[in-house]
Design a protein around this motif. Structure first.
Motif, PDB file in Angstrom:
ATOM      1  N   ILE A 173       9.067  13.402  -4.563  1.00  0.00           N
ATOM      2  CA  ILE A 173       8.868  13.126  -5.981  1.00  0.00           C
ATOM      3  C   ILE A 173       7.815  12.034  -6.141  1.00  0.00           C
ATOM      4  O   ILE A 173       7.878  11.005  -5.462  1.00  0.00           O
ATOM      5  N   ALA A 174       6.861  12.239  -7.027  1.00  0.00           N
ATOM      6  CA  ALA A 174       5.863  11.216  -7.349  1.00  0.00           C
ATOM      7  C   ALA A 174       6.100  10.760  -8.783  1.00  0.00           C
ATOM      8  O   ALA A 174       5.981  11.550  -9.717  1.00  0.00           O
ATOM      9  N   ALA A 175       6.465   9.478  -8.945  1.00  0.00           N
ATOM     10  CA  ALA A 175       6.728   8.923 -10.276  1.00  0.00           C
ATOM     11  C   ALA A 175       5.856   7.695 -10.467  1.00  0.00           C
ATOM     12  O   ALA A 175       5.914   6.754  -9.678  1.00  0.00           O
ATOM     13  N   THR A 176       5.046   7.679 -11.516  1.00  0.00           N
ATOM     14  CA  THR A 176       4.044   6.621 -11.686  1.00  0.00           C
ATOM     15  C   THR A 176       4.543   5.411 -12.467  1.00  0.00           C
ATOM     16  O   THR A 176       3.823   4.428 -12.584  1.00  0.00           O
ATOM     17  N   SER A 177       5.753   5.450 -12.999  1.00  0.00           N
ATOM     18  CA  SER A 177       6.288   4.298 -13.719  1.00  0.00           C
ATOM     19  C   SER A 177       7.792   4.416 -13.792  1.00  0.00           C
ATOM     20  O   SER A 177       8.375   5.490 -13.575  1.00  0.00           O
ATOM     21  N   ALA A 196     -12.572  -8.125 -15.805  1.00  0.00           N
ATOM     22  CA  ALA A 196     -11.432  -8.644 -15.050  1.00  0.00           C
ATOM     23  C   ALA A 196     -10.527  -7.500 -14.626  1.00  0.00           C
ATOM     24  O   ALA A 196     -10.195  -6.616 -15.432  1.00  0.00           O
ATOM     25  N   LEU A 197     -10.118  -7.525 -13.353  1.00  0.00           N
ATOM     26  CA  LEU A 197      -9.290  -6.485 -12.760  1.00  0.00           C
ATOM     27  C   LEU A 197      -8.420  -7.136 -11.701  1.00  0.00           C
ATOM     28  O   LEU A 197      -8.926  -7.915 -10.885  1.00  0.00           O
ATOM     29  N   PRO A 198      -7.113  -6.874 -11.677  1.00  0.00           N
ATOM     30  CA  PRO A 198      -6.259  -7.499 -10.665  1.00  0.00           C
ATOM     31  C   PRO A 198      -6.721  -7.162  -9.252  1.00  0.00           C
ATOM     32  O   PRO A 198      -7.133  -6.029  -8.967  1.00  0.00           O
ATOM     33  N   SER A 199      -6.638  -8.144  -8.377  1.00  0.00           N
ATOM     34  CA  SER A 199      -7.015  -7.934  -6.980  1.00  0.00           C
ATOM     35  C   SER A 199      -5.802  -7.785  -6.077  1.00  0.00           C
ATOM     36  O   SER A 199      -5.930  -7.459  -4.902  1.00  0.00           O
ATOM     37  N   THR A 200      -4.607  -8.021  -6.636  1.00  0.00           N
ATOM     38  CA  THR A 200      -3.380  -7.913  -5.836  1.00  0.00           C
ATOM     39  C   THR A 200      -2.609  -6.670  -6.250  1.00  0.00           C
ATOM     40  O   THR A 200      -2.772  -5.615  -5.654  1.00  0.00           O
ATOM     41  N   THR A 201      -1.776  -6.786  -7.274  1.00  0.00           N
ATOM     42  CA  THR A 201      -0.994  -5.651  -7.744  1.00  0.00           C
ATOM     43  C   THR A 201      -1.525  -5.155  -9.081  1.00  0.00           C
ATOM     44  O   THR A 201      -2.007  -5.938  -9.894  1.00  0.00           O
ATOM     45  N   ALA A 202      -1.421  -3.835  -9.306  1.00  0.00           N
ATOM     46  CA  ALA A 202      -1.943  -3.233 -10.535  1.00  0.00           C
ATOM     47  C   ALA A 202      -0.898  -3.309 -11.634  1.00  0.00           C
ATOM     48  O   ALA A 202      -0.360  -2.299 -12.093  1.00  0.00           O
ATOM     49  N   LEU A 256      10.723   9.603  -2.428  1.00  0.00           N
ATOM     50  CA  LEU A 256      10.133   9.204  -3.705  1.00  0.00           C
ATOM     51  C   LEU A 256       8.967   8.272  -3.444  1.00  0.00           C
ATOM     52  O   LEU A 256       9.091   7.303  -2.695  1.00  0.00           O
ATOM     53  N   VAL A 257       7.817   8.548  -4.061  1.00  0.00           N
ATOM     54  CA  VAL A 257       6.663   7.646  -3.963  1.00  0.00           C
ATOM     55  C   VAL A 257       6.391   7.062  -5.342  1.00  0.00           C
ATOM     56  O   VAL A 257       6.344   7.782  -6.345  1.00  0.00           O
ATOM     57  N   VAL A 258       6.261   5.717  -5.383  1.00  0.00           N
ATOM     58  CA  VAL A 258       6.089   4.999  -6.641  1.00  0.00           C
ATOM     59  C   VAL A 258       5.004   3.936  -6.477  1.00  0.00           C
ATOM     60  O   VAL A 258       4.727   3.495  -5.359  1.00  0.00           O
ATOM     61  N   PRO A 259       4.404   3.489  -7.582  1.00  0.00           N
ATOM     62  CA  PRO A 259       3.376   2.448  -7.496  1.00  0.00           C
ATOM     63  C   PRO A 259       3.956   1.049  -7.698  1.00  0.00           C
ATOM     64  O   PRO A 259       4.103   0.589  -8.826  1.00  0.00           O
ATOM     65  N   GLY A 260       4.310   0.381  -6.633  1.00  0.00           N
ATOM     66  CA  GLY A 260       4.734  -1.009  -6.751  1.00  0.00           C
ATOM     67  C   GLY A 260       6.229  -1.217  -6.644  1.00  0.00           C
ATOM     68  O   GLY A 260       7.041  -0.309  -6.870  1.00  0.00           O
ATOM     69  N   GLU A 261       6.585  -2.452  -6.327  1.00  0.00           N
ATOM     70  CA  GLU A 261       7.982  -2.808  -6.082  1.00  0.00           C
ATOM     71  C   GLU A 261       8.822  -2.763  -7.349  1.00  0.00           C
ATOM     72  O   GLU A 261      10.029  -2.525  -7.279  1.00  0.00           O
ATOM     73  N   ALA A 269       3.527   2.699  -3.040  1.00  0.00           N
ATOM     74  CA  ALA A 269       2.064   2.716  -3.010  1.00  0.00           C
ATOM     75  C   ALA A 269       1.541   1.469  -3.719  1.00  0.00           C
ATOM     76  O   ALA A 269       2.244   0.838  -4.502  1.00  0.00           O
ATOM     77  N   SER A 270       0.284   1.121  -3.451  1.00  0.00           N
ATOM     78  CA  SER A 270      -0.271  -0.105  -4.026  1.00  0.00           C
ATOM     79  C   SER A 270      -0.736   0.072  -5.463  1.00  0.00           C
ATOM     80  O   SER A 270      -0.971  -0.914  -6.166  1.00  0.00           O
ATOM     81  N   SER A 271      -0.871   1.307  -5.933  1.00  0.00           N
ATOM     82  CA  SER A 271      -1.237   1.555  -7.329  1.00  0.00           C
ATOM     83  C   SER A 271      -0.850   2.983  -7.689  1.00  0.00           C
ATOM     84  O   SER A 271      -0.412   3.756  -6.830  1.00  0.00           O
TER      85      SER A 271
END
Length: 261
Positions: free
Chosen positions: A185-189, A105-111, A213-218, A236-238
């Motif tokens: 800046i790239a921040a992953t969380s 199982a893996l999300p198909s919408t948001t990670a 700033l680039v981030v994964p998700g709203e 970004a989407s993930s």
């Protein structure tokens, strides 16, 4: 031909052990990476009783919430054999697959937790046992919602995050790049972003919050705005290396140069 990230200083905030692949990607796109890990990842040592309690094959489902959860849990817990395995995001799934573990199982919408909860296989969990392997602290949405849907949920904390110390000279480089309006800046969380802001407070880097700033998700984007981020926030989407780098490149191609509000 001009490279998409030419002239940009991309601040890589991932833990040091995970930064190389993303740094290589942005370098190939013309950027100069500035390695500034905001957090460190430390495995949580499990005693014998905890290892027995968290054995994946005692559960119907085992959910890994991050690549760190994969790496740190596999050091101490048995490999899953019979349990069905779920991953919160493609990077987590890839880490599992690299260990030869099948992802069911893996999300198909948001990670994120919301994406996993949207899957049909988690709609009704009455009579099922679910193990969540995660980092210490963080959100409880996944655990709480799975329990509400009928599951017997057990969580295992496989690692913890600690604030990192800035490499020598890196904060001075960060200030020069942000003062000149050349930094992205790239921040992953949200945790990584908060740690970066503690590492580089306003008196040390007054223009940090003006940077692109680039981030994964709203959810992470919302956290940035709560922290008073003034520059453009690119979603970004993930958190995957390629996805984050591509999102940054597209933002610059659209004319949003680093430092623009």
């Amino acid at each position: 031909m001009t490279l998409p990230l030419a002239g940009v200083v991309v601040v890589v905030t991932r833990p040091a052990a995970q930064a190389a692949r993303f740094a290589e990607r942005v370098t190939a796109a013309g950027a100069r990476p500035l390695l500034l890990p905001a957090i460190e990842i430390e495995p949580v040592e499990l005693d014998k009783a905890s290892r027995a309690r968290l054995a994946p094959d005692e559960f119907d489902w085992t959910i890994y919430t991050s690549a760190n959860a994969v790496e740190c849990s596999l050091r101490q817990l048995p490999r899953p054999q019979r349990t069905r395995v779920a991953a919160v995001g493609r990077a987590t799934a890839r880490a599992l697959q690299e260990h030869g573990i099948t992802v069911s199982a893996l999300p198909s919408t948001t990670a994120d937790s919301e994406g996993l909860l949207a899957l049909e296989c988690f709609a009704d969990l009455r009579g099922r046992r679910v193990l969540i392997l995660k980092g210490r602290g963080g959100r409880t949405l996944l655990r709480d919602e799975l329990a509400r849907r009928g599951a017997d949920v057990v969580t295992g904390e496989a690692y913890q995050r600690r604030p990192a110390e800035a490499p020598p000279g890196s904060l001075d480089e960060l200030r020069r790049a942000t003062d000149a309006g050349r930094a992205a800046i790239a921040a992953t969380s949200a945790e990584v972003l908060a740690s970066l802001l503690e590492l580089a407070p306003a008196e040390r880097c007054p223009h940090l919050r003006d940077a692109l700033l680039v981030v994964p998700g709203e959810r992470v984007a919302a956290a940035a705005r709560e922290h008073g981020w003034q520059g453009r926030v690119v979603v970004a989407s993930s958190a995957e290396d390629a996805v984050m780098a591509d999102a940054l490149g597209r933002a610059l191609a659209e004319g949003s140069r680093p430092g623009a509000a």
